[in-house]
Scaffold this motif. Structure first.
Motif, PDB file in Angstrom:
ATOM      1  N   VAL A   9       0.854  -1.191   0.000  1.00 33.40           N
ATOM      2  CA  VAL A   9       0.000   0.000   0.000  1.00 33.40           C
ATOM      3  C   VAL A   9       0.889   1.239   0.000  1.00 33.40           C
ATOM      4  O   VAL A   9       1.811   1.368   0.807  1.00 33.40           O
ATOM      5  N   GLU A  10       0.582   2.176  -0.895  1.00 35.49           N
ATOM      6  CA  GLU A  10       1.343   3.420  -0.961  1.00 35.49           C
ATOM      7  C   GLU A  10       0.617   4.505  -0.148  1.00 35.49           C
ATOM      8  O   GLU A  10      -0.603   4.576  -0.154  1.00 35.49           O
ATOM      9  N   GLY A  11       1.379   5.319   0.558  1.00 36.87           N
ATOM     10  CA  GLY A  11       0.757   6.422   1.296  1.00 36.87           C
ATOM     11  C   GLY A  11       0.999   6.324   2.787  1.00 36.87           C
ATOM     12  O   GLY A  11       1.946   5.675   3.224  1.00 36.87           O
ATOM     13  N   GLU A  12       0.112   6.967   3.556  1.00 42.25           N
ATOM     14  CA  GLU A  12       0.326   7.054   4.997  1.00 42.25           C
ATOM     15  C   GLU A  12      -0.169   5.780   5.691  1.00 42.25           C
ATOM     16  O   GLU A  12      -1.329   5.378   5.523  1.00 42.25           O
ATOM     17  N   LEU A  13       0.735   5.179   6.447  1.00 45.27           N
ATOM     18  CA  LEU A  13       0.381   3.976   7.215  1.00 45.27           C
ATOM     19  C   LEU A  13       0.631   4.252   8.698  1.00 45.27           C
ATOM     20  O   LEU A  13       1.437   5.110   9.046  1.00 45.27           O
ATOM     21  N   TYR A  14      -0.055   3.479   9.549  1.00 49.63           N
ATOM     22  CA  TYR A  14       0.005   3.741  10.990  1.00 49.63           C
ATOM     23  C   TYR A  14       0.363   2.486  11.776  1.00 49.63           C
ATOM     24  O   TYR A  14      -0.052   1.388  11.433  1.00 49.63           O
ATOM     25  N   TYR A  15       1.119   2.714  12.851  1.00 48.08           N
ATOM     26  CA  TYR A  15       1.323   1.602  13.795  1.00 48.08           C
ATOM     27  C   TYR A  15       1.538   2.179  15.181  1.00 48.08           C
ATOM     28  O   TYR A  15       1.790   3.380  15.351  1.00 48.08           O
ATOM     29  N   ALA A  16       1.440   1.298  16.157  1.00 52.82           N
ATOM     30  CA  ALA A  16       1.665   1.712  17.547  1.00 52.82           C
ATOM     31  C   ALA A  16       3.016   1.182  17.981  1.00 52.82           C
ATOM     32  O   ALA A  16       3.363   0.036  17.680  1.00 52.82           O
ATOM     33  N   ASP A  17       3.787   1.990  18.688  1.00 55.74           N
ATOM     34  CA  ASP A  17       5.081   1.458  19.111  1.00 55.74           C
ATOM     35  C   ASP A  17       4.995   0.828  20.499  1.00 55.74           C
ATOM     36  O   ASP A  17       3.950   0.827  21.146  1.00 55.74           O
ATOM     37  N   ARG A  18       6.130   0.290  20.939  1.00 56.74           N
ATOM     38  CA  ARG A  18       6.081  -0.570  22.116  1.00 56.74           C
ATOM     39  C   ARG A  18       5.632   0.164  23.371  1.00 56.74           C
ATOM     40  O   ARG A  18       4.949  -0.410  24.212  1.00 56.74           O
ATOM     41  N   LYS A  19       5.981   1.440  23.487  1.00 57.76           N
ATOM     42  CA  LYS A  19       5.618   2.118  24.743  1.00 57.76           C
ATOM     43  C   LYS A  19       4.104   2.246  24.892  1.00 57.76           C
ATOM     44  O   LYS A  19       3.576   2.229  26.004  1.00 57.76           O
ATOM     45  N   GLU A  20       3.388   2.311  23.763  1.00 59.35           N
ATOM     46  CA  GLU A  20       1.932   2.328  23.849  1.00 59.35           C
ATOM     47  C   GLU A  20       1.396   0.981  24.352  1.00 59.35           C
ATOM     48  O   GLU A  20       0.438   0.932  25.119  1.00 59.35           O
ATOM     49  N   PHE A  21       2.025  -0.091  23.886  1.00 58.13           N
ATOM     50  CA  PHE A  21       1.622  -1.419  24.389  1.00 58.13           C
ATOM     51  C   PHE A  21       1.931  -1.543  25.884  1.00 58.13           C
ATOM     52  O   PHE A  21       1.147  -2.084  26.653  1.00 58.13           O
ATOM     53  N   ASP A  22       3.098  -1.001  26.265  1.00 59.89           N
ATOM     54  CA  ASP A  22       3.458  -1.048  27.691  1.00 59.89           C
ATOM     55  C   ASP A  22       2.422  -0.276  28.518  1.00 59.89           C
ATOM     56  O   ASP A  22       2.039  -0.710  29.611  1.00 59.89           O
ATOM     57  N   ARG A  23       1.986   0.850  27.974  1.00 62.89           N
ATOM     58  CA  ARG A  23       0.988   1.644  28.699  1.00 62.89           C
ATOM     59  C   ARG A  23      -0.290   0.833  28.899  1.00 62.89           C
ATOM     60  O   ARG A  23      -0.857   0.794  29.990  1.00 62.89           O
ATOM     61  N   ALA A  39      -4.842  -6.686  21.904  1.00 65.50           N
ATOM     62  CA  ALA A  39      -5.082  -7.454  20.676  1.00 65.50           C
ATOM     63  C   ALA A  39      -5.466  -6.538  19.522  1.00 65.50           C
ATOM     64  O   ALA A  39      -4.971  -6.701  18.394  1.00 65.50           O
ATOM     65  N   ASP A  40      -6.312  -5.560  19.788  1.00 71.20           N
ATOM     66  CA  ASP A  40      -6.707  -4.670  18.697  1.00 71.20           C
ATOM     67  C   ASP A  40      -5.524  -3.822  18.221  1.00 71.20           C
ATOM     68  O   ASP A  40      -5.383  -3.539  17.028  1.00 71.20           O
ATOM     69  N   MET A  41      -4.674  -3.431  19.161  1.00 78.67           N
ATOM     70  CA  MET A  41      -3.477  -2.684  18.751  1.00 78.67           C
ATOM     71  C   MET A  41      -2.534  -3.582  17.940  1.00 78.67           C
ATOM     72  O   MET A  41      -1.911  -3.136  16.965  1.00 78.67           O
ATOM     73  N   ALA A  42      -2.439  -4.845  18.344  1.00 76.71           N
ATOM     74  CA  ALA A  42      -1.606  -5.776  17.572  1.00 76.71           C
ATOM     75  C   ALA A  42      -2.215  -6.001  16.189  1.00 76.71           C
ATOM     76  O   ALA A  42      -1.499  -6.161  15.193  1.00 76.71           O
ATOM     77  N   ARG A  43      -3.547  -5.994  16.134  1.00 73.32           N
ATOM     78  CA  ARG A  43      -4.201  -6.089  14.810  1.00 73.32           C
ATOM     79  C   ARG A  43      -3.790  -4.904  13.936  1.00 73.32           C
ATOM     80  O   ARG A  43      -3.481  -5.062  12.755  1.00 73.32           O
ATOM     81  N   LEU A  44      -3.814  -3.741  14.526  1.00 79.02           N
ATOM     82  CA  LEU A  44      -3.437  -2.543  13.767  1.00 79.02           C
ATOM     83  C   LEU A  44      -2.010  -2.678  13.232  1.00 79.02           C
ATOM     84  O   LEU A  44      -1.727  -2.347  12.076  1.00 79.02           O
ATOM     85  N   ASN A  45      -1.127  -3.196  14.074  1.00 78.99           N
ATOM     86  CA  ASN A  45       0.263  -3.341  13.641  1.00 78.99           C
ATOM     87  C   ASN A  45       0.432  -4.449  12.598  1.00 78.99           C
ATOM     88  O   ASN A  45       1.216  -4.315  11.660  1.00 78.99           O
ATOM     89  N   ALA A  46      -0.308  -5.537  12.773  1.00 81.57           N
ATOM     90  CA  ALA A  46      -0.235  -6.608  11.773  1.00 81.57           C
ATOM     91  C   ALA A  46      -0.728  -6.091  10.424  1.00 81.57           C
ATOM     92  O   ALA A  46      -0.158  -6.395   9.371  1.00 81.57           O
ATOM     93  N   ALA A 101       3.443  -9.292  15.495  1.00 78.77           N
ATOM     94  CA  ALA A 101       2.984  -8.035  16.091  1.00 78.77           C
ATOM     95  C   ALA A 101       2.956  -8.157  17.611  1.00 78.77           C
ATOM     96  O   ALA A 101       3.360  -7.240  18.338  1.00 78.77           O
ATOM     97  N   VAL A 102       2.489  -9.317  18.095  1.00 76.16           N
ATOM     98  CA  VAL A 102       2.440  -9.542  19.543  1.00 76.16           C
ATOM     99  C   VAL A 102       3.851  -9.579  20.118  1.00 76.16           C
ATOM    100  O   VAL A 102       4.138  -8.963  21.158  1.00 76.16           O
ATOM    101  N   MET A 103       4.749 -10.283  19.454  1.00 73.93           N
ATOM    102  CA  MET A 103       6.115 -10.452  19.972  1.00 73.93           C
ATOM    103  C   MET A 103       6.879  -9.122  19.956  1.00 73.93           C
ATOM    104  O   MET A 103       7.665  -8.832  20.859  1.00 73.93           O
ATOM    105  N   ILE A 104       6.648  -8.314  18.926  1.00 69.78           N
ATOM    106  CA  ILE A 104       7.287  -6.989  18.882  1.00 69.78           C
ATOM    107  C   ILE A 104       6.745  -6.130  20.027  1.00 69.78           C
ATOM    108  O   ILE A 104       7.497  -5.452  20.738  1.00 69.78           O
ATOM    109  N   ALA A 105       5.438  -6.199  20.236  1.00 63.40           N
ATOM    110  CA  ALA A 105       4.812  -5.402  21.301  1.00 63.40           C
ATOM    111  C   ALA A 105       5.361  -5.790  22.670  1.00 63.40           C
ATOM    112  O   ALA A 105       5.439  -4.967  23.581  1.00 63.40           O
ATOM    113  N   LEU A 106       5.736  -7.047  22.817  1.00 62.85           N
ATOM    114  CA  LEU A 106       6.248  -7.534  24.102  1.00 62.85           C
ATOM    115  C   LEU A 106       7.768  -7.396  24.214  1.00 62.85           C
ATOM    116  O   LEU A 106       8.367  -7.811  25.204  1.00 62.85           O
TER     117      LEU A 106
END
Lengths: 643, 643
Positions: A9-23, A39-46, A101-106
């Protein structure tokens, strides 16, 4: 199974970084609330990872996400030093983006890997043990429970208390190995194994019930002596309770989780499919740009609603401007040519039957099934069964054509293909995804040893068409001229075709044909769209250095006519071969052997092909890593020639 | 599965000819009475056939005989022209002697075949469609139901009403393909398929319950949607009633027949085994002479009692003085050397684990299991599960050694071996019954394509020891020196060893060693006991013609050191290779390729090896048919050299 070829996909993409998961993990809320958010945040990252990579399995990453998150956040034990104690892996492996996505978040995978799905220096399309914290290589189906049993044996021998959680698909339960593996787990009371079935009711293309219905699944597992639970796989309370009951079982346990494929994004959920929709479209591949934006927004809105409810601040998102690498120029595909050729053959032969193992779309059979529904046999993910069924049909006067991915078709039913061959009937095998590209899915799906695996089947001719125009002539040869069976290696990716068959070309067993390159002292013998294109490009590079390399297409992968070869090499000083396959057992060995047996000594000779397990990554990277891109080939050839 | 090597019985043997069977079939008695008589007479003939052949499966031929007889005499329909309409075949195929005896008795096989079990001009060890009235090739397990489904599809397409009876073993139900195949049969309501399970409770070596217990078998089939019956398989009334109920089922049916292995001869019945007996001894192989006489007499007495009771005259028997072909002189075996070497390795490595797939005896593991019961994992007939378990063990620090017959080990778990290889762990695979001899069992058991099938697995070295002395050095290399995995091809038959390794021999990757032949202009590169013996004998024959052929043992089947080869061929004018394998994908291709790549042109060159499916027959016949006996080799070599 499916490996639809998508586009980044070309254009603006979004993800959450680890500190948001920690929060989120430290929120003052119930575990179920935190886990659902996670899980929903991991979905967003996947989703981000797949959109960026251009391919990956959204449907099952999303359907399994709640379970995977719950296990990792609340269930699996760690050692005193914080290292993982219990192990989780997915037997099917398609849901890797979700797990990654889960493993990166952790923090169990490097943070930068969120940008590196299906890249050679990042995360392979299916799990591989060379990636940190990946337990076993999967992607080939049905092996997970067996693997877990072996690990359990080792743990017991070493006095280790480790619980093993194995995710399986539901379509995966069509594989015979699953049922093989259940038996001793029950007999040996392996209570440290918990299997979770991601029962999302959909296979690659269609509903399980339309493909190969599983019937009474709980009764099946129970009959095999397993403790059985069944829950809503998105209801974390139900899941926790089932896991609690499993802990009290005195043998292995299975939790059948009813899930929704694509869960979390309304229009990706399979339950949102129109009842007359032809097929579910988010199994593999990538979303289109507008689908991505809509899906990401829906997930973000949902996450923020949950955060708001929990009294927490809205999600802070990272934004990336994605600019995919330019696509190659004009490319062509074998798939439509095959669909047409097969239908044409079936019009001529009313005993021709097409068999499929849950890959109708990827193997070009959708038009065939529309035209000949009564001659399309959908076997589900059961390649052994498919091939032996084909054998039975052939004994009774049919011409069966078995379709699957080459990596599976040549190996899982390997003994069954041989059994058919010993009956001297005619069966056509058509293996897609042949060769090392696409490189995204990784080695479980890169079919680079099928010439060897099928080679020594008596009477079985292996063929690979070089371009769309060669598909029908070769298929017709197999159906109408060959006395024995045939195995077709088919490239799935769109590829450049900078060469052409000569006018009036007609295939002749063991004979190749010059299709490109430049007149000169050296000849390279190869086959298939991908390698012929590399060889032609290499020939162009060599011409600049004053070297003439003639490019020969030999679509017969285990048949070499010695006299033709001798004639082709007359007056030449060097012979090269190029395999889209391991060197061991490839076409190159057969060509070199024929040359030696013809007494053609004194030529310079070198085989190009794979020497190691190919990497998972972009097509260009995969070829380059293997030393099989045009530049590497040209350099290798020049070196051999002493230039 | 087992293929114990037996010895033909010398002396007076007995059988009943067809007119006696005709007499019994026309007796004025109940069908059950006639059928029981017929079955016992067929047992007598099967016993004769096995005693004469020197090998075959008595146990399952006898356990299934009542069912097979009942189906053929009372159940299966014929067409108006008398030809067979309904079809019967055994999925396991081991019980072929029993089926052959029935078919000969019914005139559906030539009468003289009663003398020709396991002979090249007679009946193969396992069924083959080239034999009249054999429905499909079996011997490789688990394929039968799939095959039947394919036939059912073809019959329906052609508007034919044909009922299919498929016999399976009970050990065979451990194969995953069985469970794969059940699914669509139920979904498609294939009521024309009736599966009969010969549930004799014994596998190759041991009780099923000791090997891999099946648990609640009726519940398993029922959970898979099949109509289930369970009867005493020797009670023809029960069987008839169950078949009658099956006719009313609206889907596929299974009849689980509780049977007794070896039924009909008191001391061959498994129920007569002492409870502490090590193993059942009449699974495969041949009876000893005194066992034969005692068993035949017991059957004859029983038949005559039944005839007397039915008011009929006693059995008229044909007598044959059997004089088996002379055995080769002194022979040696690899099996004890392997048992010893494996135990010695396990003494050194406490992480070495042996895995077996129901062939403990045939793979030399009985002593290992006695010494290391806790490091012996019996997987049952579930090769995929075994190999993936081994993969899991290797990931967790074990050195797993997987044992089976090469024909199965290299093919059924082919994808699983590759999956393990991609994990870069070390797993040892040991495949017995490698090569084309013994020729008795036939092509399902002749492993003549495993070099190809396993060849292109990265990091997997294929080895074949030439003699007992080479077993330990190669095994130790695989365990202690190799970084990757290894696959061993092991000859099971006792064979002559008219050559010796040089003193102080130490294996070196890709290097061969001269072991015999005569100094001269030509070199033959080969491997393994069987082919080295042929090559040495051929060299002796050639010497008489003034040709010097040097015999080189190259135990590395997919590794050829080019520099070593160049040195070996220096000053020579001809290179021959000899494969105990199909030419395609064998060692010969690798040797010729290496020679060409070394620039060694101008040599005369020829590869010897299998070009067609080998026949089933005596070892001598099998080699001769393939043109690989010493005489054929000598002639071929002389011709190539222009002598």
């Amino acid at each position: 199974m499916g490996e639809l070829i998508g586009k980044a996909v070309e254009g603006e993409l979004y993800y959450a970084d680890r500190k948001e998961f920690d929060r989120i993990r430290s929120l003052n809320a119930e575990p179920a609330v935190r886990t659902a958010l996670f899980a929903d945040m991991a979905r967003l990252n996947a989703l981000y990872m797949i959109a960026r990579a251009g391919s990956g399995h959204i449907g099952s990453s999303f359907s399994s996400m709640d379970v995977v998150s719950w296990l990792h956040l609340n269930e699996m034990r760690t050692n005193e030093d914080g290292s993982a104690r219990d192990l989780y892996f997915s037997s099917k492996g398609h849901d890797a983006p979700g797990l990654y996505a889960v493993m990166i978040a952790l923090g169990k995978l490097p943070a930068e890997y969120v940008h590196k799905l299906r890249q050679a220096d990042g995360l392979p399309g299916h799990p591989d043990v060379r990636t940190p914290n990946m337990v076993t290589n999967t992607g080939a189906l049905g092996m997970g429970i067996s693997k877990a049993k072996g690990m359990a044996f080792a743990h017991r021998r070493r006095g280790l208390d480790v619980h093993l959680y194995v995710m399986t698909g539901d379509g995966e339960l069509q594989e015979g190995q699953i049922w093989e593996s259940l038996v001793s787990a029950a007999n040996d009371k392996l209570r440290e194994i918990t299997v979770v079935v991601d029962h999302n009711k959909l296979q690659s293309d269609f509903l399980l019930s339309q493909t190969s219905d599983l019937g009474d699944l709980p009764a099946k597992f129970a009959a095999f002596g397993w403790h059985v639970e069944r829950v809503d796989g998105h209801d974390l309370g139900q899941l926790a309770a089932a896991l609690e009951r499993c802990r009290k079982a005195d043998g292995p346990q299975v939790i059948i989780c009813d899930t929704i494929k694509g869960k979390g994004v309304s229009f990706m959920e399979h339950t949102a499919m129109e009842s007359d929709a032809a097929q579910y479209t988010f199994h593999s591949g990538a979303p289109k740009a507008d689908q991505y934006t809509k899906a990401a927004q829906e997930l973000i809105d949902s996450i923020n609603r949950q955060l708001d409810k929990a009294g927490a601040a809205s999600l802070e998102l990272e934004k990336v401007q994605n600019k995919p690498a330019p696509q190659p120029g004009e490319t062509r595909r074998l798939l439509p040519a095959y669909s047409d050729a097969l239908i044409a053959a079936a019009e001529r032969h009313d005993n021709l039957v097409a068999l499929d193992a849950d890959l109708l779309l990827d193997t070009g059979l959708i038009p065939f099934r529309q035209r000949f529904p009564e001659r399309t046999v959908e076997c589900g993910i059961a390649e052994m069964d498919m091939v032996s069924q084909a054998g039975g049909m052939a004994l009774k006067g049919m011409i069966p054509v078995c379709n699957s991915f080459a990596c599976f078709l040549s190996t899982r039913p390997n003994e069954q293909i041989y059994n058919n061959a010993t009956e001297h009937t005619k069966v056509i095998y058509v293996g897609w995804l042949a060769g090392m590209v696409p490189g995204g899915p990784g080695h479980s799906h890169q079919s680079v040893r099928d010439i060897a695996a099928v080679g020594a089947m008596p009477g079985v001719t292996i063929l690979e068409p070089s371009c769309p125009e060669e598909v029908a002539p070769l298929l017709d040869w197999a159906i109408e001229e060959s006395r024995g069976s045939s195995y077709f290696r088919m490239v799935s990716v769109p590829w450049q075709v900078p060469f052409a068959l000569p006018a009036g070309y007609k295939p002749s067993v063991g004979h190749g044909v010059r299709v490109g390159g430049h007149d000169g002292e050296a000849v390279i013998v190869t086959y298939g769209m991908v390698m012929l294109a590399q060889a032609c490009a290499a020939a162009d590079l060599l011409k600049q250095r004053g070297i003439g390399l003639e490019v020969v297409n030999l679509p017969w992968l285990n048949r070499v006519d010695g006299a033709w070869l001798a004639k082709t090499l007359a007056g030449k000083s060097a012979l090269f071969t190029l395999d889209n396959h391991y060197l061991d057992g490839g076409q190159g060995e057969r060509v070199m052997t024929a040359a030696f047996e013809q007494g053609l000594g004194g030529l310079k000779a070198r085989r190009f092909g794979l020497e190691k397990v190919p990497v998972s990554g972009s097509n260009a990277d995969v070829l380059k890593h293997a030393g099989l891109d045009a530049e590497s080939l040209a350099a290798g050839i020049a070196a051999t020639l002493g230039h």
